[in-house]
Design a protein around this motif. Structure first.
Motif, PDB file in Angstrom:
ATOM      1  N   THR A 182       0.827  -1.205   0.000  1.00 17.51           N
ATOM      2  CA  THR A 182       0.000   0.000   0.000  1.00 17.51           C
ATOM      3  C   THR A 182       0.864   1.259   0.000  1.00 17.51           C
ATOM      4  OG1 THR A 182      -0.174   0.062   2.411  1.00 17.51           O
ATOM      5  CG2 THR A 182      -1.916  -1.095   1.237  1.00 17.51           C
ATOM      6  N   VAL A 183       0.306   2.296  -0.613  1.00 14.72           N
ATOM      7  CA  VAL A 183       0.944   3.610  -0.677  1.00 14.72           C
ATOM      8  C   VAL A 183      -0.101   4.630  -0.261  1.00 14.72           C
ATOM      9  CG1 VAL A 183       1.987   5.315  -2.215  1.00 14.72           C
ATOM     10  CG2 VAL A 183       2.450   2.878  -2.566  1.00 14.72           C
ATOM     11  N   GLN A 184       0.233   5.461   0.718  1.00 16.19           N
ATOM     12  CA  GLN A 184      -0.647   6.540   1.176  1.00 16.19           C
ATOM     13  C   GLN A 184       0.213   7.785   1.312  1.00 16.19           C
ATOM     14  OE1 GLN A 184      -2.488   5.300   4.831  1.00 16.19           O
ATOM     15  NE2 GLN A 184      -3.303   3.435   3.937  1.00 16.19           N
ATOM     16  N   LEU A 185       0.134   8.663   0.303  1.00 16.40           N
ATOM     17  CA  LEU A 185       1.016   9.824   0.268  1.00 16.40           C
ATOM     18  C   LEU A 185       0.231  11.109   0.036  1.00 16.40           C
ATOM     19  CD1 LEU A 185       3.756   8.302  -2.066  1.00 16.40           C
ATOM     20  CD2 LEU A 185       3.900   8.581   0.412  1.00 16.40           C
ATOM     21  N   ASP A 186       0.519  12.124   0.827  1.00 13.90           N
ATOM     22  CA  ASP A 186      -0.025  13.456   0.583  1.00 13.90           C
ATOM     23  C   ASP A 186       0.862  14.122  -0.448  1.00 13.90           C
ATOM     24  OD1 ASP A 186      -2.154  13.397   2.489  1.00 13.90           O
ATOM     25  OD2 ASP A 186      -0.679  13.694   4.083  1.00 13.90           O
ATOM     26  N   ILE A 187       0.234  14.683  -1.489  1.00 17.22           N
ATOM     27  CA  ILE A 187       0.988  15.387  -2.525  1.00 17.22           C
ATOM     28  C   ILE A 187       0.792  16.883  -2.345  1.00 17.22           C
ATOM     29  CG2 ILE A 187       1.259  15.820  -4.996  1.00 17.22           C
ATOM     30  CD1 ILE A 187       0.331  13.044  -5.578  1.00 17.22           C
ATOM     31  N   GLU A 188       1.908  17.580  -2.406  1.00 15.74           N
ATOM     32  CA  GLU A 188       1.901  19.038  -2.367  1.00 15.74           C
ATOM     33  C   GLU A 188       2.647  19.511  -3.609  1.00 15.74           C
ATOM     34  OE1 GLU A 188       4.180  21.742   0.574  1.00 15.74           O
ATOM     35  OE2 GLU A 188       2.423  20.980   1.660  1.00 15.74           O
ATOM     36  N   VAL A 189       2.062  20.463  -4.352  1.00 17.66           N
ATOM     37  CA  VAL A 189       2.725  21.028  -5.527  1.00 17.66           C
ATOM     38  C   VAL A 189       2.837  22.536  -5.345  1.00 17.66           C
ATOM     39  CG1 VAL A 189       2.116  19.229  -7.196  1.00 17.66           C
ATOM     40  CG2 VAL A 189       0.543  21.109  -6.808  1.00 17.66           C
ATOM     41  N   GLY A 190       4.028  23.059  -5.584  1.00 21.85           N
ATOM     42  CA  GLY A 190       4.233  24.492  -5.447  1.00 21.85           C
ATOM     43  C   GLY A 190       3.841  25.039  -4.090  1.00 21.85           C
ATOM     44  N   GLY A 191       3.953  24.223  -3.045  1.00 15.55           N
ATOM     45  CA  GLY A 191       3.614  24.655  -1.698  1.00 15.55           C
ATOM     46  C   GLY A 191       2.137  24.562  -1.359  1.00 15.55           C
ATOM     47  N   HIS A 192       1.312  23.983  -2.240  1.00 17.18           N
ATOM     48  CA  HIS A 192      -0.134  23.867  -2.020  1.00 17.18           C
ATOM     49  C   HIS A 192      -0.552  22.391  -2.054  1.00 17.18           C
ATOM     50  CE1 HIS A 192      -0.621  28.204  -2.549  1.00 17.18           C
ATOM     51  NE2 HIS A 192       0.277  28.089  -3.524  1.00 17.18           N
ATOM     52  N   SER A 193      -1.467  22.037  -1.182  1.00 12.57           N
ATOM     53  CA  SER A 193      -1.945  20.655  -1.114  1.00 12.57           C
ATOM     54  C   SER A 193      -2.683  20.287  -2.402  1.00 12.57           C
ATOM     55  CB  SER A 193      -2.889  20.480   0.077  1.00 12.57           C
ATOM     56  OG  SER A 193      -3.427  19.177   0.062  1.00 12.57           O
ATOM     57  N   ALA A 194      -2.346  19.113  -2.938  1.00 11.86           N
ATOM     58  CA  ALA A 194      -3.019  18.621  -4.142  1.00 11.86           C
ATOM     59  C   ALA A 194      -3.892  17.412  -3.832  1.00 11.86           C
ATOM     60  CB  ALA A 194      -2.001  18.265  -5.216  1.00 11.86           C
ATOM     61  N   GLY A 195      -3.794  16.862  -2.610  1.00  8.47           N
ATOM     62  CA  GLY A 195      -4.625  15.718  -2.241  1.00  8.47           C
ATOM     63  C   GLY A 195      -3.802  14.545  -1.772  1.00  8.47           C
ATOM     64  N   LYS A 196      -4.495  13.401  -1.628  1.00  4.97           N
ATOM     65  CA  LYS A 196      -3.868  12.173  -1.116  1.00  4.97           C
ATOM     66  C   LYS A 196      -3.824  11.127  -2.227  1.00  4.97           C
ATOM     67  CE  LYS A 196      -4.349  10.810   3.227  1.00  4.97           C
ATOM     68  NZ  LYS A 196      -2.996  10.725   3.740  1.00  4.97           N
ATOM     69  N   LEU A 197      -2.637  10.605  -2.456  1.00  6.17           N
ATOM     70  CA  LEU A 197      -2.416   9.555  -3.441  1.00  6.17           C
ATOM     71  C   LEU A 197      -2.516   8.214  -2.724  1.00  6.17           C
ATOM     72  CD1 LEU A 197      -1.406   9.136  -6.462  1.00  6.17           C
ATOM     73  CD2 LEU A 197       0.824   8.806  -5.435  1.00  6.17           C
ATOM     74  N   LEU A 198      -3.462   7.383  -3.147  1.00  6.25           N
ATOM     75  CA  LEU A 198      -3.675   6.071  -2.540  1.00  6.25           C
ATOM     76  C   LEU A 198      -3.523   4.995  -3.602  1.00  6.25           C
ATOM     77  CD1 LEU A 198      -6.890   6.967  -0.505  1.00  6.25           C
ATOM     78  CD2 LEU A 198      -4.540   6.860   0.358  1.00  6.25           C
ATOM     79  N   ALA A 199      -2.773   3.965  -3.288  1.00  2.00           N
ATOM     80  CA  ALA A 199      -2.604   2.856  -4.234  1.00  2.00           C
ATOM     81  C   ALA A 199      -2.317   1.573  -3.474  1.00  2.00           C
ATOM     82  CB  ALA A 199      -1.458   3.161  -5.199  1.00  2.00           C
ATOM     83  N   SER A 200      -2.701   0.463  -4.093  1.00  3.07           N
ATOM     84  CA  SER A 200      -2.388  -0.873  -3.581  1.00  3.07           C
ATOM     85  C   SER A 200      -1.700  -1.654  -4.699  1.00  3.07           C
ATOM     86  CB  SER A 200      -3.667  -1.597  -3.145  1.00  3.07           C
ATOM     87  OG  SER A 200      -4.290  -0.906  -2.107  1.00  3.07           O
TER      88      SER A 200
END
Length: 158
Positions: A64-82
């Motif tokens: 499993t992968v659970q990662l918060d993505i931030e682009v240019g200093g702003h939250s882009a959401g949570k990346l979830l994968a199995s």
């Protein structure tokens, strides 16, 4: 005669050292995750090619992968994968993960693409992996890197 004995002793010590070092060291190291490529789809969603790096001396299965993505200093959401992906020792592989970014993330990325500028990103979270013949372990991920627009490929950053 004395010289002969010193050669014999050196050869014996070298032989012992070689015999002792024959086993494989089973080392489990922190894996890494990074964005290899990010593609903006026609509907505004993103396709993230996530690179998983196994630094261990044994194969690891990434569950499993659970990662918060931030682009240019702003939250882009949570990346979830199995991914359920096995990666050999000291190797890497990539998985394509569909991703629906926040509106703020879309705007920041669109601005970088329009200006043909690089964009800093951050991945923070956890990756769960299973070492060969072991039990599931959770690893913290904290990656900071940069993506750049790919010349000739609109909406693609690497």
């Amino acid at each position: 005669m004395r010289r002969h004995w010193s050669v014999v002793v050196v050869m014996a010590v070298a032989g012992l050292l070689t015999a002792c070092g024959g086993g494989m060291v089973r080392r489990v190291s922190e894996p890494a995750a990074s964005i290899q490529q990010l593609t903006v789809n026609a509907d505004g969603s993103w396709s993230v090619l996530l690179r998983l790096q196994n630094y261990s001396s044994i194969p690891m299965r990434f569950d499993t992968v659970q990662l918060d993505i931030e682009v240019g200093g702003h939250s882009a959401g949570k990346l979830l994968a199995s991914p359920q992906l096995s990666i050999g020792p000291e190797s890497a592989d990539a998985i394509a993960v569909p991703f629906t970014p926040t509106s703020e993330g879309r705007i920041v990325l669109a601005d970088a693409l329009a200006g043909r500028r690089s964009l800093a990103y951050t991945l923070e979270g956890k990756v769960e992996a299973v070492p060969e013949e072991g039990k599931t372990r959770s690893f913290d991920i904290d990656t900071r890197n940069t993506l750049s627009p790919v010349p000739g490929l609109d909406g693609v950053l690497r």
